[in-house]
Design a protein around this motif. Sequence first.
Motif, PDB file in Angstrom:
ATOM      1  N   ASN A  78     -19.564   4.027 -25.670  1.00 33.97           N
ATOM      2  CA  ASN A  78     -20.334   3.338 -26.614  1.00 33.97           C
ATOM      3  C   ASN A  78     -21.973   3.686 -26.527  1.00 33.97           C
ATOM      4  OD1 ASN A  78     -18.579   1.516 -27.720  1.00 33.97           O
ATOM      5  ND2 ASN A  78     -19.455  -0.396 -26.596  1.00 33.97           N
ATOM      6  N   GLY A 133     -12.234  -7.176 -27.714  1.00 34.12           N
ATOM      7  CA  GLY A 133     -11.228  -7.704 -28.142  1.00 34.12           C
ATOM      8  C   GLY A 133     -10.021  -8.317 -27.485  1.00 34.12           C
ATOM      9  N   ALA A 175      -7.408  -4.792 -27.098  1.00 37.26           N
ATOM     10  CA  ALA A 175      -6.493  -3.912 -27.055  1.00 37.26           C
ATOM     11  C   ALA A 175      -6.800  -2.764 -26.265  1.00 37.26           C
ATOM     12  CB  ALA A 175      -5.955  -3.575 -28.470  1.00 37.26           C
ATOM     13  N   ASP A 201     -23.785   3.863 -20.241  1.00 38.97           N
ATOM     14  CA  ASP A 201     -24.407   2.543 -20.217  1.00 38.97           C
ATOM     15  C   ASP A 201     -24.189   1.614 -21.418  1.00 38.97           C
ATOM     16  OD1 ASP A 201     -25.953   4.381 -21.250  1.00 38.97           O
ATOM     17  OD2 ASP A 201     -27.835   3.309 -20.735  1.00 38.97           O
ATOM     18  N   ASN A 246     -18.919  -7.355 -19.168  1.00 36.01           N
ATOM     19  CA  ASN A 246     -17.967  -6.656 -20.554  1.00 36.01           C
ATOM     20  C   ASN A 246     -17.003  -7.514 -20.921  1.00 36.01           C
ATOM     21  OD1 ASN A 246     -19.579  -4.573 -19.710  1.00 36.01           O
ATOM     22  ND2 ASN A 246     -17.819  -3.354 -18.411  1.00 36.01           N
ATOM     23  N   GLY A 258     -23.036   3.128 -15.517  1.00 37.53           N
ATOM     24  CA  GLY A 258     -22.130   2.115 -15.992  1.00 37.53           C
ATOM     25  C   GLY A 258     -20.749   2.266 -15.636  1.00 37.53           C
ATOM     26  N   GLU A 260     -23.857   0.293 -11.454  1.00 36.72           N
ATOM     27  CA  GLU A 260     -22.869  -0.778 -12.327  1.00 36.72           C
ATOM     28  C   GLU A 260     -24.157  -1.831 -12.076  1.00 36.72           C
ATOM     29  OE1 GLU A 260     -21.338  -1.462 -15.037  1.00 36.72           O
ATOM     30  OE2 GLU A 260     -22.000  -3.625 -14.779  1.00 36.72           O
ATOM     31  N   ARG A 261     -24.566  -2.455 -13.316  1.00 36.93           N
ATOM     32  CA  ARG A 261     -25.703  -3.682 -13.020  1.00 36.93           C
ATOM     33  C   ARG A 261     -24.862  -4.929 -12.981  1.00 36.93           C
ATOM     34  NH1 ARG A 261     -26.995  -6.768 -17.342  1.00 36.93           N
ATOM     35  NH2 ARG A 261     -25.439  -6.481 -19.106  1.00 36.93           N
ATOM     36  N   GLY A 313     -12.403   1.610 -29.171  1.00 41.89           N
ATOM     37  CA  GLY A 313     -13.370   1.875 -28.448  1.00 41.89           C
ATOM     38  C   GLY A 313     -13.357   2.556 -26.915  1.00 41.89           C
ATOM     39  N   VAL A 314     -12.125   1.570 -26.489  1.00 44.03           N
ATOM     40  CA  VAL A 314     -11.934   2.027 -25.043  1.00 44.03           C
ATOM     41  C   VAL A 314     -11.298   3.219 -24.815  1.00 44.03           C
ATOM     42  CG1 VAL A 314     -10.613   1.228 -22.990  1.00 44.03           C
ATOM     43  CG2 VAL A 314     -12.046  -0.380 -24.224  1.00 44.03           C
ATOM     44  N   ARG A 338     -11.419  -7.417 -19.510  1.00 39.47           N
ATOM     45  CA  ARG A 338     -12.151  -6.255 -19.156  1.00 39.47           C
ATOM     46  C   ARG A 338     -12.694  -6.785 -17.607  1.00 39.47           C
ATOM     47  NH1 ARG A 338     -14.553  -3.298 -22.689  1.00 39.47           N
ATOM     48  NH2 ARG A 338     -15.248  -2.179 -21.068  1.00 39.47           N
ATOM     49  N   VAL A 375     -30.151   0.434 -13.560  1.00 40.62           N
ATOM     50  CA  VAL A 375     -31.070   1.698 -13.875  1.00 40.62           C
ATOM     51  C   VAL A 375     -31.857   1.592 -14.909  1.00 40.62           C
ATOM     52  CG1 VAL A 375     -30.861   4.263 -14.385  1.00 40.62           C
ATOM     53  CG2 VAL A 375     -29.133   3.156 -12.936  1.00 40.62           C
ATOM     54  N   PRO A 403     -15.294   1.807 -19.139  1.00 40.78           N
ATOM     55  CA  PRO A 403     -14.180   2.824 -19.115  1.00 40.78           C
ATOM     56  C   PRO A 403     -14.658   4.070 -19.115  1.00 40.78           C
ATOM     57  CG  PRO A 403     -14.124   1.429 -21.039  1.00 40.78           C
ATOM     58  CD  PRO A 403     -15.057   0.825 -20.131  1.00 40.78           C
ATOM     59  N   ALA A 404     -15.873   4.512 -19.824  1.00 41.87           N
ATOM     60  CA  ALA A 404     -16.339   5.799 -19.842  1.00 41.87           C
ATOM     61  C   ALA A 404     -16.848   6.266 -18.674  1.00 41.87           C
ATOM     62  CB  ALA A 404     -17.421   5.892 -21.000  1.00 41.87           C
TER      63      ALA A 404
HETATM   64  C1  LIG Z   1     -15.805  -8.041 -29.794  1.00 38.49           C
HETATM   65  C2  LIG Z   1     -15.339  -6.608 -29.194  1.00 38.49           C
HETATM   66  C3  LIG Z   1     -14.129  -6.387 -29.654  1.00 38.49           C
HETATM   67  C4  LIG Z   1     -13.654  -5.065 -29.285  1.00 38.49           C
HETATM   68  N1  LIG Z   1     -12.281  -4.907 -29.286  1.00 38.49           N
HETATM   69  C5  LIG Z   1     -11.728  -3.530 -28.745  1.00 38.49           C
HETATM   70  C6  LIG Z   1     -10.202  -3.362 -28.887  1.00 38.49           C
HETATM   71  O1  LIG Z   1      -9.482  -4.274 -29.073  1.00 38.49           O
HETATM   72  N2  LIG Z   1      -9.861  -2.189 -28.489  1.00 38.49           N
HETATM   73  C7  LIG Z   1     -10.762  -1.148 -27.953  1.00 38.49           C
HETATM   74  O2  LIG Z   1     -10.396  -0.179 -27.665  1.00 38.49           O
HETATM   75  N3  LIG Z   1     -12.253  -1.402 -28.188  1.00 38.49           N
HETATM   76  C8  LIG Z   1     -12.820  -2.580 -28.627  1.00 38.49           C
HETATM   77  N4  LIG Z   1     -14.247  -2.878 -28.546  1.00 38.49           N
HETATM   78  C9  LIG Z   1     -14.964  -1.614 -27.950  1.00 38.49           C
HETATM   79  C10 LIG Z   1     -15.026  -1.593 -26.608  1.00 38.49           C
HETATM   80  O3  LIG Z   1     -15.098  -2.651 -25.831  1.00 38.49           O
HETATM   81  C11 LIG Z   1     -16.024  -0.543 -26.396  1.00 38.49           C
HETATM   82  O4  LIG Z   1     -15.936   0.708 -27.416  1.00 38.49           O
HETATM   83  C12 LIG Z   1     -15.942  -0.059 -24.714  1.00 38.49           C
HETATM   84  O5  LIG Z   1     -15.955  -0.964 -23.870  1.00 38.49           O
HETATM   85  C13 LIG Z   1     -17.164   1.086 -24.529  1.00 38.49           C
HETATM   86  O6  LIG Z   1     -16.909   1.638 -23.134  1.00 38.49           O
HETATM   87  P1  LIG Z   1     -17.983   2.128 -22.398  1.00 38.49           P
HETATM   88  O7  LIG Z   1     -17.766   2.516 -21.320  1.00 38.49           O
HETATM   89  O8  LIG Z   1     -18.612   3.143 -23.310  1.00 38.49           O
HETATM   90  O9  LIG Z   1     -19.094   0.797 -22.394  1.00 38.49           O
HETATM   91  P2  LIG Z   1     -19.159  -0.676 -21.730  1.00 38.49           P
HETATM   92  O10 LIG Z   1     -17.460  -0.773 -21.654  1.00 38.49           O
HETATM   93  O11 LIG Z   1     -20.182  -1.350 -22.454  1.00 38.49           O
HETATM   94  O12 LIG Z   1     -19.719  -0.446 -20.187  1.00 38.49           O
HETATM   95  C14 LIG Z   1     -20.966   0.052 -19.934  1.00 38.49           C
HETATM   96  C15 LIG Z   1     -21.303  -0.359 -18.518  1.00 38.49           C
HETATM   97  O13 LIG Z   1     -22.344  -0.134 -18.327  1.00 38.49           O
HETATM   98  C16 LIG Z   1     -23.183  -0.993 -17.628  1.00 38.49           C
HETATM   99  N5  LIG Z   1     -24.739  -0.963 -17.736  1.00 38.49           N
HETATM  100  C17 LIG Z   1     -25.288  -0.778 -18.833  1.00 38.49           C
HETATM  101  N6  LIG Z   1     -26.553  -0.509 -18.772  1.00 38.49           N
HETATM  102  C18 LIG Z   1     -26.914  -0.350 -17.422  1.00 38.49           C
HETATM  103  C19 LIG Z   1     -27.910  -0.076 -16.512  1.00 38.49           C
HETATM  104  N7  LIG Z   1     -28.964   0.200 -17.083  1.00 38.49           N
HETATM  105  N8  LIG Z   1     -27.767  -0.004 -15.169  1.00 38.49           N
HETATM  106  C20 LIG Z   1     -26.460  -0.136 -14.762  1.00 38.49           C
HETATM  107  N9  LIG Z   1     -25.399  -0.249 -15.353  1.00 38.49           N
HETATM  108  C21 LIG Z   1     -25.438  -0.584 -16.626  1.00 38.49           C
HETATM  109  C22 LIG Z   1     -22.542  -2.314 -18.053  1.00 38.49           C
HETATM  110  O14 LIG Z   1     -22.709  -3.391 -17.383  1.00 38.49           O
HETATM  111  C23 LIG Z   1     -21.007  -1.977 -18.465  1.00 38.49           C
HETATM  112  O15 LIG Z   1     -20.422  -2.230 -17.273  1.00 38.49           O
HETATM  113  C24 LIG Z   1     -14.635  -3.935 -28.747  1.00 38.49           C
HETATM  114  C25 LIG Z   1     -16.088  -4.468 -28.748  1.00 38.49           C
HETATM  115  C26 LIG Z   1     -16.482  -5.717 -28.876  1.00 38.49           C
HETATM  116  C27 LIG Z   1     -17.828  -6.228 -28.633  1.00 38.49           C
END
Ligand SMILES: Cc1cc2nc3c(=O)[nH]c(=O)nc-3n(C[C@H](O)[C@H](O)[C@H](O)COP(=O)(O)OP(=O)(O)OC[C@H]3O[C@@H](n4cnc5c(N)ncnc54)[C@H](O)[C@@H]3O)c2cc1C
Lengths: 91, 434
Positions: B304, B47, B49, B162, B44, B12, B35-36, B318-319, B107, B131, B15-16
């Motif tokens: 996430n 909102g 911020a 992911d 991705n 994935g 990354e898928r 979340g980010v 994003r 994956v 940001p994480a």
């Molecule tokens: C409507 C909405 C508004 C939001 N507003 C905010 C905000 O304003 N500020 C803020 O800080 N947070 C906000 N968030 C939360 C924030 O978007 C998430 O907490 C953050 O993106 C989490 O990051 P992550 O890297 O954990 O996961 P993600 O950003 O979801 O990244 C996961 C990645 O893994 C990839 N992936 C998944 N499964 C697989 C697989 N099996 N094989 C290969 N790749 C895979 C996906 O394609 C993706 O690129 C919001 C969320 C939503 C839905």
Amino acid sequence: MVNISVRLKYSRYRLDREAHIKVNYEKCRNCGRRACLTACPAQCYLPQPENGVVFNYEACLECGTCYIICDQGALNWNFPKGGCGISYRFA
Amino acid sequence: MSSNTFDVIIVGAGPAGTTAALILARKGLKVILIERGEFPGAKNMFGGALFGRVLDEIIPEYWAKAPVERFINRKIITLLAEDSAVSLDFNSAAFKQAPYNGFVVMRTRFDRWYAVEAVKAGAVLLTQTTVDDVIREGNQVVGVVARRAQGELRAKVVIAADGALSFLAQKAGLRKDFTPEQFSLGVKEVIQLPPGALEERFGLTGDEGLSNEYLGRMGDGLHGGAFLYTNKDSLSIGVVAQAHSLKEKQVTIYDALEKFKRHPAVAPLLEGGRFLEYSAHLIPEAGANMIPRLYTGGMLVTGNAAGLVLVGGVFLEGVNCAIASGRIAAETVLQAFEKGIFDKRAMAEYEARLKASFVLRDINRYKSAIPLLMNKRLYEVYPSFACRTLENWFTVDGTGHPKLAGMVKGLLGEDVGLWQLAGDGYQMGRALLW
Ligand SMILES: Cc1cc2nc3c(=O)[nH]c(=O)nc-3n(C[C@H](O)[C@H](O)[C@H](O)COP(=O)(O)OP(=O)(O)OC[C@H]3O[C@@H](n4cnc5c(N)ncnc54)[C@H](O)[C@@H]3O)c2cc1C
Ligand code: SF4
Ligand code: SF4
């Protein structure tokens, strides 16, 4: 009421030949609430006249809402093959 | 080492995952980031911020390099009733200056840029690859299975980044099945405005920007809220609804978004706009109530995928939690490599470090916001109650101008009793104030 399919014409998809979500329609025919019909943000589920639904995977945004709300175990839910499905440009 | 063997596999490129890849690659580890999506960010949406102080520590003055839209110096919180609204409008001079409190980003641009930073540091980025599973040997995770030819990849540690649905955590037996109560669905439209309209309508100069969070009943009865963020020359506008209410109410979220766009407090802001794109994504919102087991031998769960989102109703972070947890995962892995031990005990260090960081401290601190956000009166009663109270209070019609307390008393009882109000007030206080 919004016509969501018009909205989704602006989205970029690369379609896989195969559906990434497989629906067991047998279960849908016995599903009272059919929550997927209104919960899906891309209107991928459409009602059948009496009961049950038909599912079209093409417009799916891969959000997973149907996966978490379907309580009949009707869905075999997977992400599409790598690179297939929705590709956002401004999200 | 063979071409299918790595020190660390990260699944994935959000940001994480990208944070973990960047930090590990900088230390010279052989890292693959899978990354898928067609490119990182293609799947991705959020909102808008980015609270980037955690990123500033990793990439100093990131705002000069990253594709940011605008800094956020104004934060508006609005209670929304059918055809009126009441707002709290906060404007900060400090937020206009480095190191800045937050930026609006997209994003599709940000995640892509960030992943390139990891590649520059030496990480291998494999896009368009889903994956499907982890590989286990006894109690130890030793790799992943990607959906492609020769899809078996092996490593000392796998980091699951992911996202909200984390199938990897499920496959590794680290999380339980989800319930609708644990998620909200968000949808968003990006709307291009005519040149100069954004600055004029929101009173912005230069790179100033704002976020507006709306609380109220969405559409015909969905529990949730709405948001608006200013991009460079477009608006991101969306609706969030609790998944359980989507299930119960049989109201669509896109109709709710359309209704929100027609609200008299919102419609003028969109005038002359051109629709660019519609997107949807889930938010894990149950905080401390949905965190899976965060590690096992050879594996860590971040961002996430681990439910690490701080939810407070009027804020959603979340980010930044994803970046911080990705960093802590990387630091745990580095320590494991120093010792050459990757078993469950070595991985347990991750949870200890997360607990000592703002991520789990804040999520636990705001634990009591979760039952508050499930309180239906928060959406169905109070926003319209506040608007109606003010509407009555400000109405000048020659029948006399009562004092506010009298007004509130008059309206009380219609939707909510005094004791209930006191009880909910206490719940609100516990959730956000003390
Ligand atoms: C409507 C909405 C508004 C939001 N507003 C905010 C905000 O304003 N500020 C803020 O800080 N947070 C906000 N968030 C939360 C924030 O978007 C998430 O907490 C953050 O993106 C989490 O990051 P992550 O890297 O954990 O996961 P993600 O950003 O979801 O990244 C996961 C990645 O893994 C990839 N992936 C998944 N499964 C697989 C697989 N099996 N094989 C290969 N790749 C895979 C996906 O394609 C993706 O690129 C919001 C969320 C939503 C839905
Ligand atoms: S909720 Fe599940 S079982 Fe019911 S109609 Fe939808 S997919 Fe079928
Ligand atoms: S994943 Fe989301 S968009 Fe796709 S069918 Fe399910 S609810 Fe609809």
